[in-house]
Design a protein around this motif. Structure first.
Motif, PDB file in Angstrom:
ATOM      1  N   GLU A   1       2.106  16.891   3.876  1.00 42.27           N
ATOM      2  CA  GLU A   1       2.819  16.354   5.039  1.00 42.27           C
ATOM      3  C   GLU A   1       1.943  15.359   5.807  1.00 42.27           C
ATOM      4  N   VAL A   2       0.662  15.685   5.943  1.00 44.22           N
ATOM      5  CA  VAL A   2      -0.252  14.782   6.652  1.00 44.22           C
ATOM      6  C   VAL A   2      -0.343  13.437   5.937  1.00 44.22           C
ATOM      7  N   VAL A   3      -0.467  13.483   4.612  1.00 48.65           N
ATOM      8  CA  VAL A   3      -0.564  12.241   3.844  1.00 48.65           C
ATOM      9  C   VAL A   3       0.738  11.443   3.932  1.00 48.65           C
ATOM     10  N   ILE A   4       1.875  12.137   3.795  1.00 50.51           N
ATOM     11  CA  ILE A   4       3.174  11.461   3.779  1.00 50.51           C
ATOM     12  C   ILE A   4       3.447  10.735   5.093  1.00 50.51           C
ATOM     13  N   TRP A   5       3.051  11.337   6.220  1.00 57.47           N
ATOM     14  CA  TRP A   5       3.365  10.753   7.519  1.00 57.47           C
ATOM     15  C   TRP A   5       2.247   9.880   8.087  1.00 57.47           C
ATOM     16  N   SER A   6       1.003  10.219   7.830  1.00 58.21           N
ATOM     17  CA  SER A   6      -0.095   9.465   8.447  1.00 58.21           C
ATOM     18  C   SER A   6      -0.275   8.083   7.825  1.00 58.21           C
ATOM     19  N   ALA A   7      -0.120   7.979   6.506  1.00 61.40           N
ATOM     20  CA  ALA A   7      -0.318   6.681   5.850  1.00 61.40           C
ATOM     21  C   ALA A   7       0.710   5.645   6.322  1.00 61.40           C
ATOM     22  N   PRO A   8       2.021   5.941   6.293  1.00 61.36           N
ATOM     23  CA  PRO A   8       2.980   4.950   6.814  1.00 61.36           C
ATOM     24  C   PRO A   8       2.775   4.653   8.294  1.00 61.36           C
ATOM     25  N   ALA A  61      -0.036   4.665   9.977  1.00 67.18           N
ATOM     26  CA  ALA A  61      -1.187   3.770  10.120  1.00 67.18           C
ATOM     27  C   ALA A  61      -0.816   2.337   9.749  1.00 67.18           C
ATOM     28  N   ILE A  62      -0.013   2.188   8.705  1.00 64.36           N
ATOM     29  CA  ILE A  62       0.387   0.843   8.282  1.00 64.36           C
ATOM     30  C   ILE A  62       1.321   0.209   9.308  1.00 64.36           C
ATOM     31  N   ILE A  63       2.219   1.000   9.878  1.00 69.42           N
ATOM     32  CA  ILE A  63       3.117   0.469  10.911  1.00 69.42           C
ATOM     33  C   ILE A  63       2.321   0.016  12.132  1.00 69.42           C
ATOM     34  N   ILE A  64       1.321   0.801  12.521  1.00 74.96           N
ATOM     35  CA  ILE A  64       0.478   0.412  13.660  1.00 74.96           C
ATOM     36  C   ILE A  64      -0.266  -0.888  13.349  1.00 74.96           C
ATOM     37  N   ALA A  65      -0.797  -0.986  12.132  1.00 74.95           N
ATOM     38  CA  ALA A  65      -1.515  -2.202  11.741  1.00 74.95           C
ATOM     39  C   ALA A  65      -0.581  -3.410  11.724  1.00 74.95           C
ATOM     40  N   LEU A  66       0.618  -3.247  11.158  1.00 77.25           N
ATOM     41  CA  LEU A  66       1.584  -4.345  11.134  1.00 77.25           C
ATOM     42  C   LEU A  66       2.005  -4.746  12.541  1.00 77.25           C
ATOM     43  N   GLY A  67       2.191  -3.753  13.406  1.00 77.05           N
ATOM     44  CA  GLY A  67       2.571  -4.053  14.784  1.00 77.05           C
ATOM     45  C   GLY A  67       1.500  -4.843  15.510  1.00 77.05           C
ATOM     46  N   ALA A  68       0.237  -4.455  15.325  1.00 75.08           N
ATOM     47  CA  ALA A  68      -0.859  -5.169  15.982  1.00 75.08           C
ATOM     48  C   ALA A  68      -0.969  -6.602  15.464  1.00 75.08           C
ATOM     49  N   LEU A 108       0.819  -1.210   0.000  1.00 79.46           N
ATOM     50  CA  LEU A 108       0.000   0.000   0.000  1.00 79.46           C
ATOM     51  C   LEU A 108       0.855   1.263   0.000  1.00 79.46           C
ATOM     52  N   ILE A 109       2.068   1.159   0.478  1.00 81.54           N
ATOM     53  CA  ILE A 109       3.003   2.286   0.442  1.00 81.54           C
ATOM     54  C   ILE A 109       3.945   2.171  -0.748  1.00 81.54           C
ATOM     55  N   ILE A 110       4.449   0.974  -0.974  1.00 84.11           N
ATOM     56  CA  ILE A 110       5.476   0.794  -2.006  1.00 84.11           C
ATOM     57  C   ILE A 110       4.931   1.099  -3.398  1.00 84.11           C
ATOM     58  N   VAL A 111       3.755   0.563  -3.723  1.00 83.45           N
ATOM     59  CA  VAL A 111       3.208   0.745  -5.071  1.00 83.45           C
ATOM     60  C   VAL A 111       2.932   2.220  -5.380  1.00 83.45           C
TER      61      VAL A 111
END
Length: 390
Positions: A87-94, A96-103, A51-54
């Motif tokens: 800035e919000v898009v650049i930082w919030s999307a990764p 959110a994904i890190i939080i999801a991966l961590g959970a 979702l980030i890489i593509v």
């Protein structure tokens, strides 16, 4: 020109397709519930990262095309330096994904803990409370696998079987160097270590003939250290057990010590009877007569040590599971007298093959056990400052 480019592109793709045609996708199409859950974890984690890489990769090409030198319609703003929305898009999307991966990782780490007994047969069926798991004791040898079935009193080499939809409890150890037990269709790999016991709980949900292997390099015969895992219906499993009992021989300590010697491409073997306590002796590294078991040594340590009288225990703790004195495969100078694999002598060994500073194997022979001490370890006693040195 366009057709030539397409032709060249196909030539590059063809070797890749040929290489992939030999791939075994068992990890992504397993037959056991634990392996399926691990497969799902791989897929979910990969999708979340894509979702980030593509988008980043696509935007890289888009920006290069959009703001190319020949595009006069692209807006050029050399004074631009900040955008809150961007800035919000650049930082919030990764984030959110890190939080999801961590959970997901935290939940899966506990749910798929190999030491945790199973609570389900598959995604739709729970394990009935009265279900008893099949216990299989696994020993990684050089370079073969030994399987004990304590409930049936049998053992096999390089072949094992289990009934479908029955929980399996593996107890895993090794007789030699560290190894790794892995049946890709069943569950993830688990380390096998000498003097230690690891565990794995799994279940096979489909009938089939699956491959098991060593996933940790362990010496000359590593690449051939493979075995067959048969998933059978209960009736087929009972027939397999009966065949092992009918065609097998006896496995006692003497037979095990011969089997333990390093060998490559070991054929399948059946043992109809197994000496009581053999697996525990392997686990505690005391199969050979006269050796002290590790649990005995740990008990002495727990009680405060054996005092100065326990110096004779040192010889009982010597452990040569690769039988270097019998010129086992892979053994080299000076242990066997075989030619060294390097012209340079090993560190601490002189040109004659003996250890320097008097630290050779023969030096230990001075600690001969006195008469009457052969029956067991020295009595446990606390070390005190009043003890005198021998």
């Amino acid at each position: 020109m366009s057709n030539q480019i397409k032709f060249v592109g196909r030539l590059f793709v063809l070797p890749l397709l040929l290489a992939l045609s030999g791939c075994n996708m068992v990890v992504m199409s397993p037959s056991g519930d634990i392996a399926m859950q691990q497969r799902d974890l791989i897929v979910v984690s990969t999708v979340l990262m894509l979702l980030i890489i593509v988008p980043v990769v696509c935007l890289t090409f888009f920006f290069a095309w959009r703001y190319r030198n020949s595009n006069a319609n692209a807006k050029y703003d050399p004074e631009w330096h900040h955008s809150t929305g961007l800035e919000v898009v650049i930082w919030s999307a990764p984030l959110a994904i890190i939080i999801a991966l961590g959970a997901i990782t935290w939940i899966s780490t506990h749910k798929l803990d190999p030491y945790r007994p199973l609570d389900r047969i598959d995604a739709e069926r729970a394990i009935p409370p009265e279900t008893k798991p099949l216990v299989v004791e696994v020993v990684a040898l050089d370079w073969k696998w030994l399987f004990f079935y304590p409930e049936y009193g049998i053992a096999t080499v390089n072949e094992m079987a289990a009934p479908v939809d029955v929980p399996i409890e593996f107890k895993i150890t090794a007789s030699s160097v560290m190894n790794s037990f892995y049946v890709p269709a069943l569950a993830g790999m688990i380390y096998a270590m000498p003097g230690m016991q690891t565990k794995l709980h799994a279940v096979i949900n489909k009938e089939g003939n699956f491959e098991g292997l060593s996933a940790n390099y362990s010496g000359d015969g590593f690449s051939h250290m493979r075995f067959r895992f048969h998933g059978l219906q209960q009736g087929g499993f009972d027939e397999w057990v009966a065949r092992v009992k009918q065609n097998g021989t006896a496995l006692n300590r003497d037979a095990y010590l011969k089997l333990e010697k390093p060998s490559i491409k070991e054929p399948v073997r059946y043992f109809a009877t197994v000496e009581d306590g053999l697996f525990n002796a392997i686990l505690n590294m005391c199969v050979h007569p006269g050796q002290m078991c590790m649990n005995e040594m740990m008990h002495i340590d727990m009680m405060g040590g054996g005092g100065v009288e326990s110096h004779e225990n040192r010889q009982k703790l010597e452990y040569d599971n690769r039988h270097a004195d019998e010129e086992a495969p892979g053994a080299t100078h000076p242990a066997t007298g075989n030619p060294p694999r390097s012209e340079e002598p090993a560190e601490g060994v002189d040109e004659g093959g003996s250890s320097m500073n008097g630290m050779n194997h023969d030096a230990h022979q001075g600690h001969a056990m006195p008469e009457g001490s052969q029956g067991g370890p020295a009595p446990a006693q606390l070390n005190t400052n009043e003890s005198t040195q021998p």
